[in-house]
Design an enzyme around this catalytic site. Structure first.
Site, PDB file in Angstrom:
ATOM      1  N   HIS A  11      -0.738   3.473 -22.288  1.00 16.40           N
ATOM      2  CA  HIS A  11      -0.390   2.707 -23.489  1.00 16.40           C
ATOM      3  C   HIS A  11      -1.204   1.410 -23.595  1.00 16.40           C
ATOM      4  O   HIS A  11      -1.767   0.922 -22.606  1.00 16.40           O
ATOM      5  CB  HIS A  11       1.099   2.369 -23.493  1.00 16.40           C
ATOM      6  CG  HIS A  11       1.502   1.462 -22.353  1.00 16.40           C
ATOM      7  ND1 HIS A  11       1.314   0.094 -22.385  1.00 16.40           N
ATOM      8  CD2 HIS A  11       2.064   1.736 -21.152  1.00 16.40           C
ATOM      9  CE1 HIS A  11       1.754  -0.440 -21.262  1.00 16.40           C
ATOM     10  NE2 HIS A  11       2.206   0.533 -20.486  1.00 16.40           N
ATOM     11  N   GLU A  89       7.538   5.278 -17.570  1.00 16.65           N
ATOM     12  CA  GLU A  89       7.035   4.512 -16.428  1.00 16.65           C
ATOM     13  C   GLU A  89       8.021   4.608 -15.261  1.00 16.65           C
ATOM     14  O   GLU A  89       9.206   4.949 -15.439  1.00 16.65           O
ATOM     15  CB  GLU A  89       6.850   3.046 -16.844  1.00 16.65           C
ATOM     16  CG  GLU A  89       6.342   2.104 -15.745  1.00 16.65           C
ATOM     17  CD  GLU A  89       4.989   2.508 -15.167  1.00 16.65           C
ATOM     18  OE1 GLU A  89       4.931   3.567 -14.508  1.00 16.65           O
ATOM     19  OE2 GLU A  89       4.015   1.748 -15.346  1.00 16.65           O
TER      20      GLU A  89
END
Length: 273
Positions: A11, A89
């Site tokens: 990202h 994550e």
């Protein structure tokens, strides 16, 4: 044998990335303006790639990155994104929302090293690996299933093939270097898959590819590069070959790892809104 291309992108930058604060899963920060610029730059870089499948972590920073990448695509603007929590994550428990330096202090106090240290309430590296392994296995089964279904469709004609979007992957200059195999030949890919995820997760995934699946790495890749966390919107690309039989490991070749050439345009502020 079924062959597909896999492009994995971290990202874009968030405010917490810049300030070196751990986000994990509990801090769902949006992209910063720099992060949006990075994501658009990655989109330009990948704009000639005809993605057949797009997956993203369900955290906001990954969602916004995936949308920005597709927004720059020449072929995939309308492609649906599938959000999957297995791409999140690593969870850092009590360390989330705190500076990265605090995690290092906690690890030292426990007599351990980062990143193997697990803060209270956080995920172990083994748990992160298990998520990545599960997602990849699901992805491989999906590709094999679709390939088998396509082979069983006798009504397809040469004309239909011409209408079907090509899955040959290209870089932003239109060359086919992405899918050059070890002997320099090129091949058509059944599918091309985009995955947008996170730094620690991607490092764990690569470790699984190399240690468990015997991924072939570029000869020029150093140990430092192999163990480093991807920069924001770093691009990694792989060729995956699958057998239709069960219990046969995929064959994986890494074409590039954490590539960030496109970020030079961000520094020069050349990315248009």
């Amino acid at each position: 044998m079924v062959t597909f291309g896999l492009t994995v992108v971290r990202h874009g930058e968030t405010r917490y990335n810049k300030e070196k604060i751990l986000q994990g899963q509990g801090i769902d920060e949006p992209l910063s303006e720099t992060g949006f610029q990075q994501a658009r730059a990655a989109g330009v870089f990948l704009s000639n790639t005809k993605f057949t499948h797009v997956f993203s972590s369900d955290l906001l920073r990954a969602k916004q990155t995936a949308a920005s990448i597709l927004g720059k695509s020449q072929f995939c603007k309308e492609t649906a994104v599938k959000y999957d929590p297995r791409l999140r994550e690593r969870g850092y428990g009590v360390a989330e929302g705190r500076p990265l330096s605090d995690l290092r202090i906690m690890a030292k106090a426990a007599g351990e090293q980062c990143p193997s240290f697990t803060p209270p309430g956080g995920e172990t590296l083994e748990e992160v690996k298990a998520r990545g392994e599960d997602f990849f296995a699901t992805l491989c089964r999906l590709i094999v299933k679709e390939a088998c279904q396509e082979k069983q469709a006798p009504e397809r004609t040469a004309g239909n093939d011409a209408d079907k979007p090509s899955t040959l992957l290209t870089n932003h200059h239109g060359s086919r270097e992405f899918h050059s195999n070890p002997i320099g030949a090129t091949e058509e890919l059944f599918a091309s898959v985009l995955v947008v995820s996170h730094g620690a997760y991607m490092r764990s995934w690569l470790s699984y590819f190399v240690s468990d699946l015997g991924c072939i790495l570029p000869a020029s890749l150093t140990k430092t590069e192999l163990s480093s966390v991807s920069p924001n919107t770093g691009v990694s690309q792989f060729i995956v070959k699958l057998e239709s039989k069960d219990n046969i490991k995929p064959k994986i070749q890494c074409i590039c790892l954490n590539k960030n050439d496109h970020l030079g345009d961000v520094a020069a502020e050349h990315i248009k809104l």
